[in-house]
Design a protein around this motif. Structure first.
Motif, PDB file in Angstrom:
ATOM      1  N   LYS A 135      17.609   4.379   4.371  1.00 34.98           N
ATOM      2  CA  LYS A 135      16.669   3.363   4.152  1.00 34.98           C
ATOM      3  C   LYS A 135      15.723   3.345   2.668  1.00 34.98           C
ATOM      4  O   LYS A 135      15.150   2.678   2.409  1.00 34.98           O
ATOM      5  CB  LYS A 135      15.443   3.943   5.152  1.00 34.98           C
ATOM      6  N   ASN A 136      16.263   4.331   1.865  1.00 32.73           N
ATOM      7  CA  ASN A 136      15.569   4.469   0.542  1.00 32.73           C
ATOM      8  C   ASN A 136      16.448   3.142  -0.444  1.00 32.73           C
ATOM      9  O   ASN A 136      17.365   2.953  -0.116  1.00 32.73           O
ATOM     10  CB  ASN A 136      16.032   5.806  -0.242  1.00 32.73           C
ATOM     11  N   GLU A 137      15.466   2.603  -1.171  1.00 33.04           N
ATOM     12  CA  GLU A 137      15.875   1.884  -2.102  1.00 33.04           C
ATOM     13  C   GLU A 137      16.623   2.229  -3.688  1.00 33.04           C
ATOM     14  O   GLU A 137      16.544   1.339  -4.305  1.00 33.04           O
ATOM     15  CB  GLU A 137      14.739   0.837  -2.428  1.00 33.04           C
ATOM     16  N   GLN A 159       4.030  13.892   5.713  1.00 33.91           N
ATOM     17  CA  GLN A 159       3.563  12.562   5.313  1.00 33.91           C
ATOM     18  C   GLN A 159       2.080  12.421   5.319  1.00 33.91           C
ATOM     19  O   GLN A 159       1.303  13.023   6.430  1.00 33.91           O
ATOM     20  CB  GLN A 159       3.997  11.700   6.473  1.00 33.91           C
ATOM     21  N   THR A 160       1.485  12.059   4.274  1.00 32.72           N
ATOM     22  CA  THR A 160       0.054  11.694   4.177  1.00 32.72           C
ATOM     23  C   THR A 160      -0.338  10.590   4.749  1.00 32.72           C
ATOM     24  O   THR A 160       0.608   9.681   5.610  1.00 32.72           O
ATOM     25  CB  THR A 160      -0.308  11.540   2.879  1.00 32.72           C
ATOM     26  N   SER A 161      -1.564   9.949   4.794  1.00 31.82           N
ATOM     27  CA  SER A 161      -2.216   8.774   5.155  1.00 31.82           C
ATOM     28  C   SER A 161      -1.595   7.492   4.372  1.00 31.82           C
ATOM     29  O   SER A 161      -1.707   6.281   4.677  1.00 31.82           O
ATOM     30  CB  SER A 161      -3.530   8.671   5.394  1.00 31.82           C
ATOM     31  N   ILE A 162      -0.915   7.765   3.276  1.00 37.95           N
ATOM     32  CA  ILE A 162      -0.145   6.760   2.555  1.00 37.95           C
ATOM     33  C   ILE A 162       1.165   6.727   2.430  1.00 37.95           C
ATOM     34  O   ILE A 162       1.883   7.853   2.543  1.00 37.95           O
ATOM     35  CB  ILE A 162      -0.653   6.979   1.094  1.00 37.95           C
ATOM     36  N   ASP A 163       1.816   5.694   3.073  1.00 34.95           N
ATOM     37  CA  ASP A 163       3.369   5.654   2.809  1.00 34.95           C
ATOM     38  C   ASP A 163       3.957   5.856   1.806  1.00 34.95           C
ATOM     39  O   ASP A 163       3.523   5.643   0.631  1.00 34.95           O
ATOM     40  CB  ASP A 163       3.616   4.092   3.354  1.00 34.95           C
ATOM     41  N   GLY A 164       4.959   6.843   1.847  1.00 34.48           N
ATOM     42  CA  GLY A 164       5.634   7.038   0.737  1.00 34.48           C
ATOM     43  C   GLY A 164       5.173   8.397  -0.079  1.00 34.48           C
ATOM     44  O   GLY A 164       5.818   8.752  -1.115  1.00 34.48           O
ATOM     45  N   LEU A 165       4.013   8.930   0.440  1.00 34.24           N
ATOM     46  CA  LEU A 165       3.339   9.952  -0.154  1.00 34.24           C
ATOM     47  C   LEU A 165       3.407  11.083   0.674  1.00 34.24           C
ATOM     48  O   LEU A 165       2.781  11.097   2.002  1.00 34.24           O
ATOM     49  CB  LEU A 165       1.944   9.608  -0.596  1.00 34.24           C
ATOM     50  N   TYR A 166       3.770  12.104   0.225  1.00 30.97           N
ATOM     51  CA  TYR A 166       3.929  13.510   1.139  1.00 30.97           C
ATOM     52  C   TYR A 166       3.255  14.705   0.379  1.00 30.97           C
ATOM     53  O   TYR A 166       2.939  14.630  -0.827  1.00 30.97           O
ATOM     54  CB  TYR A 166       5.359  13.891   1.511  1.00 30.97           C
ATOM     55  N   SER A 202       9.404   5.845  -7.956  1.00 36.94           N
ATOM     56  CA  SER A 202      10.295   6.647  -6.766  1.00 36.94           C
ATOM     57  C   SER A 202       9.928   6.244  -5.449  1.00 36.94           C
ATOM     58  O   SER A 202       9.051   5.406  -5.216  1.00 36.94           O
ATOM     59  CB  SER A 202       9.990   8.068  -6.836  1.00 36.94           C
ATOM     60  N   ASP A 203      11.038   6.172  -4.449  1.00 36.45           N
ATOM     61  CA  ASP A 203      10.930   6.038  -3.044  1.00 36.45           C
ATOM     62  C   ASP A 203       9.960   6.724  -2.261  1.00 36.45           C
ATOM     63  O   ASP A 203       9.090   6.451  -1.409  1.00 36.45           O
ATOM     64  CB  ASP A 203      12.041   5.968  -2.410  1.00 36.45           C
ATOM     65  N   ASN A 204       9.773   7.985  -2.708  1.00 40.79           N
ATOM     66  CA  ASN A 204       9.092   9.027  -2.023  1.00 40.79           C
ATOM     67  C   ASN A 204       8.389   9.746  -3.177  1.00 40.79           C
ATOM     68  O   ASN A 204       9.137  10.321  -4.295  1.00 40.79           O
ATOM     69  CB  ASN A 204       9.883   9.874  -1.148  1.00 40.79           C
ATOM     70  N   VAL A 205       7.159  10.211  -2.942  1.00 40.64           N
ATOM     71  CA  VAL A 205       6.480  11.119  -3.898  1.00 40.64           C
ATOM     72  C   VAL A 205       5.850  12.324  -3.140  1.00 40.64           C
ATOM     73  O   VAL A 205       5.122  12.171  -2.092  1.00 40.64           O
ATOM     74  CB  VAL A 205       5.358  10.505  -4.776  1.00 40.64           C
ATOM     75  N   VAL A 206       6.122  13.604  -3.529  1.00 44.97           N
ATOM     76  CA  VAL A 206       5.672  14.631  -3.042  1.00 44.97           C
ATOM     77  C   VAL A 206       4.728  15.432  -3.779  1.00 44.97           C
ATOM     78  O   VAL A 206       5.028  15.931  -4.901  1.00 44.97           O
ATOM     79  CB  VAL A 206       6.966  15.614  -2.557  1.00 44.97           C
ATOM     80  N   LEU A 207       3.391  15.753  -3.319  1.00 45.23           N
ATOM     81  CA  LEU A 207       2.579  16.720  -3.912  1.00 45.23           C
ATOM     82  C   LEU A 207       2.620  17.901  -3.603  1.00 45.23           C
ATOM     83  O   LEU A 207       2.479  18.171  -2.386  1.00 45.23           O
ATOM     84  CB  LEU A 207       1.156  16.156  -3.906  1.00 45.23           C
ATOM     85  N   ALA A 208       3.063  19.052  -4.397  1.00 48.04           N
ATOM     86  CA  ALA A 208       3.224  20.320  -4.093  1.00 48.04           C
ATOM     87  C   ALA A 208       2.749  21.190  -5.186  1.00 48.04           C
ATOM     88  O   ALA A 208       3.354  22.195  -5.941  1.00 48.04           O
ATOM     89  CB  ALA A 208       4.571  20.624  -3.813  1.00 48.04           C
ATOM     90  N   VAL A 209       1.263  21.054  -5.641  1.00 45.98           N
ATOM     91  CA  VAL A 209       0.927  21.567  -6.925  1.00 45.98           C
ATOM     92  C   VAL A 209      -0.129  22.753  -6.699  1.00 45.98           C
ATOM     93  O   VAL A 209      -0.881  23.034  -7.473  1.00 45.98           O
ATOM     94  CB  VAL A 209       0.072  20.458  -7.616  1.00 45.98           C
ATOM     95  N   GLY A 210      -0.315  23.412  -5.414  1.00 42.71           N
ATOM     96  CA  GLY A 210      -0.959  24.465  -5.232  1.00 42.71           C
ATOM     97  C   GLY A 210      -2.252  24.155  -4.817  1.00 42.71           C
ATOM     98  O   GLY A 210      -2.756  22.854  -4.413  1.00 42.71           O
ATOM     99  N   GLY A 211      -3.270  25.016  -4.753  1.00 45.34           N
ATOM    100  CA  GLY A 211      -4.425  24.957  -4.380  1.00 45.34           C
ATOM    101  C   GLY A 211      -5.718  24.433  -5.350  1.00 45.34           C
ATOM    102  O   GLY A 211      -5.594  23.739  -6.275  1.00 45.34           O
ATOM    103  N   ILE A 212      -6.641  25.232  -5.512  1.00 46.58           N
ATOM    104  CA  ILE A 212      -7.963  24.741  -6.134  1.00 46.58           C
ATOM    105  C   ILE A 212      -8.648  25.794  -6.856  1.00 46.58           C
ATOM    106  O   ILE A 212      -9.803  25.933  -7.200  1.00 46.58           O
ATOM    107  CB  ILE A 212      -8.977  23.977  -5.050  1.00 46.58           C
ATOM    108  N   LYS A 238       0.948  -1.269   0.045  1.00 48.44           N
ATOM    109  CA  LYS A 238      -0.057   0.172  -0.005  1.00 48.44           C
ATOM    110  C   LYS A 238       0.963   1.325  -0.075  1.00 48.44           C
ATOM    111  O   LYS A 238       0.271   2.205   0.332  1.00 48.44           O
ATOM    112  CB  LYS A 238      -0.784   0.020   1.230  1.00 48.44           C
ATOM    113  N   LYS A 239       2.095   1.229  -0.395  1.00 45.85           N
ATOM    114  CA  LYS A 239       3.032   2.287  -0.555  1.00 45.85           C
ATOM    115  C   LYS A 239       3.140   3.110  -1.812  1.00 45.85           C
ATOM    116  O   LYS A 239       2.787   2.259  -2.826  1.00 45.85           O
ATOM    117  CB  LYS A 239       4.523   1.856  -0.289  1.00 45.85           C
ATOM    118  N   CYS A 240       2.988   4.230  -1.671  1.00 43.59           N
ATOM    119  CA  CYS A 240       3.183   4.971  -2.971  1.00 43.59           C
ATOM    120  C   CYS A 240       4.510   4.743  -3.774  1.00 43.59           C
ATOM    121  O   CYS A 240       5.592   5.114  -3.030  1.00 43.59           O
ATOM    122  CB  CYS A 240       2.806   6.545  -2.818  1.00 43.59           C
TER     123      CYS A 240
END
Length: 530
Positions: free
Chosen positions: A392-394, A344-351, A181-191, A162-164
């Motif tokens: 810890k990253n792969e 960190q979001t509620s999904i592992d690997g997703l920020y 990717s080991d880590n995905v970061v959402l930084a796309v602004g608002g709505i 269940k990891k991103c």
């Protein structure tokens, strides 16, 4: 297929700050929907709020933030944000960013709404975002991949862990691309793109919230959307932001006859919190009157506000005449993707960081110029966190490709403009149950759950964008219906006052349903003097 240690979706201040502070050992991808300069950060006019003045301190900045946001914050996060403000400014100065100075060579500090002291640090008068973004863009190391004009349309979640583990994107021609990717970061602004009147860049339409929701992440407090009081209004449309700093320099809101609009409406009058000023303008315009920003008292306006001067001239508005026609428009999302203290979001690997994330620092209504500060702080904070995890990253080793069933029946969605107009009319500055229910019924006609777990591989960019807009709109409408009170930027005409019960609850939405979550009030202490 390419693999990375960190994929950053977006190119605003939070994204670039993160990229610049990640370890050189990381393989990093910055991927953005439009160009690296097409974002809200680049267009930011006002500046960065930080307690830099001799008579200021983080304590006063903290107090102003809490008051403006109607005491609906994560107080601990507010405390660390304002305490780190001065150091973040000093770091930028040391790195070569030149801030505006006064006549004696000190930082020129501006005033904006709901601030008790002058603490707005700015560059180029009203071009702070442009100067900061150019500085951060120039600082990006050559080994970081930056890919423009890509719509990220899916977060890949491993079916077992269940990891991103990566993203799917489409190029400008609609071709599919996959990045792991080991880590995905959402930084796309608002709505902002959900509304017909908005200060936001045209590329900003709630993609991050829709992506996270479809992947299974928790979304929180979507009813809290700030409408900026003063957007340039011309020929029935808004045409760009008129910074609150203009009112900080002495401009006043007036009606058609020149009578002051905010006199007697709030102790701070024209510098009252944004939701209060926006509501007053909305009511006056609804009664048939135009509203103007009287700038006649500001000496050397063109010198102090070159960006706004150019905007007005391009739209045929004379600065010499001394009045700028204005109307409120969607500006900033206080809610968003639920995150912890490092993003960190509620999904592992997703920020998530920046406006996409709901950090709790803005409460029910953002204090002016706290957004660039938030992007700087959480971009750097997440980088520190990820740098500590580097062993810890792969190194992108996991390349499992999760398959989804393709949707054979691609729907016919409404035009983007229809979504924007309905959101502005029924879920805008003033809301009622009747109008929200009408909007909810209209959105439900498109049966969004039917496409929740389907692959969008064969969908066009245009259809994906409409799906994301409708999905994010539905989250807004659902939360706005549930919160039966008026608090901060959420104004319910049928529940016109704050309700103590609702002040203790967050509205959390995910694919598993909607829940009311008790607020965790953490006592925090902050020194009066820095």
């Amino acid at each position: 297929m390419k693999t990375y240690n960190c994929i950053i979706v977006g190119s605003g201040i939070a994204a670039m700050q993160l990229a610049n502070h990640l370890s050189n050992q990381f393989r990093v991808l910055v991927i953005t929907k439009s160009t690296r300069r097409a974002n809200n950060s680049y267009h930011a006019q006002g500046g960065i709020a930080a307690a830099m003045g001799n008579e200021d301190a983080p304590f006063f900045h903290y107090e102003d933030t809490i008051k403006a946001g109607c005491d609906f914050h994560n107080e601990k996060e507010v405390r660390v944000l304002v305490e780190n403000g001065p150091a973040l400014i000093e770091q930028l100065k040391n790195d070569g960013l030149s801030f505006d100075q006064d006549e004696i060579g000190q930082l020129a500090l501006g005033m904006e709404g709901a601030h008790s002291r002058k603490r707005i640090v700015h560059c180029g008068g009203d071009a702070t975002g442009k100067y900061m973004m150019e500085h951060l863009i120039a600082s990006i190391r050559p080994t970081i991949d930056v890919i423009e004009n890509r719509l990220v349309y899916e977060l890949m979640i491993h079916p077992d862990s269940k990891k991103c583990i990566g993203i799917k994107a489409k190029d400008a021609d609609g071709n599919n691309e996959v990045y792991f990717s080991d880590n995905v970061v959402l930084a796309v602004g608002g709505i902002g793109g959900l509304f017909s009147f908005t200060s936001n860049d045209s590329s900003v339409a709630g993609d991050g919230v829709a992506l996270a929701y479809r992947a299974g992440a928790e979304i929180i407090d979507m009813e809290f959307i700030q409408f900026h009081p003063t957007l340039l209004y011309i020929n029935g449309k808004t045409a760009g932001l008129i910074s609150e700093a203009v009112r900080g320099e002495g401009a006043r809101l007036v009606d058609e006859s020149g009578m002051p609009l905010m006199k007697g409406k709030h102790l701070l009058e024209d510098l009252a919190p944004r939701h209060i000023v926006a509501k007053e303008i909305f009511h006056l315009r609804a009664a048939g009157s135009e509203v103007y920003l009287d700038i006649s008292s500001i000496a050397r306006f063109e010198e102090k506000f070159p960006t706004i001067t150019t905007l007005c001239q391009a739209n045929g508005i004379s600065i010499e005449a001394g009045k700028i026609p204005v109307a409120p428009g969607c500006h900033f999302l206080m809610g968003g993707i639920a995150v912890d203290s490092v993003g960190q979001t509620s999904i592992d690997g997703l920020y998530a960081i920046g406006e996409t994330a709901a950090t709790g620092v803005h409460g029910a209504n953002r204090l002016a110029s706290n957004s660039l500060l938030e992007g700087l702080y959480y971009g750097k904070k997440l980088a520190v966190h990820l740098n500590e995890q580097i062993d810890k990253n792969e190194t992108g080793a996991t390349s499992f490709y999760p398959l989804k069933a393709s949707s054979l029946n691609i729907p016919v969605f409404p035009h983007k403009e229809e979504i924007q107009e309905k959101m502005m009319a029924y879920a805008g500055i003033i809301r009622t149950r009747l109008e929200l229910e009408l909007l909810e019924k209209w959105i439900n006609e498109y049966d969004l759950p039917a496409f929740m777990d389907d692959s969008l591989d064969e969908w066009s960019i245009e259809n994906i964008q409409k799906l994301f807009m409708l999905q994010t709109a539905k989250l807004v409408v659902n939360a706005a219906l549930l919160r039966e009170e008026s608090r901060g930027a959420h104004n319910r005409e049928d529940f016109s006052v704050e309700n103590k019960r609702w002040g203790q609850l967050h509205i959390v939405q995910s694919k598993n349903g909607t829940e009311m979550r008790e607020r965790q009030r953490e006592h925090t202490e902050i020194e009066i003097y820095a």
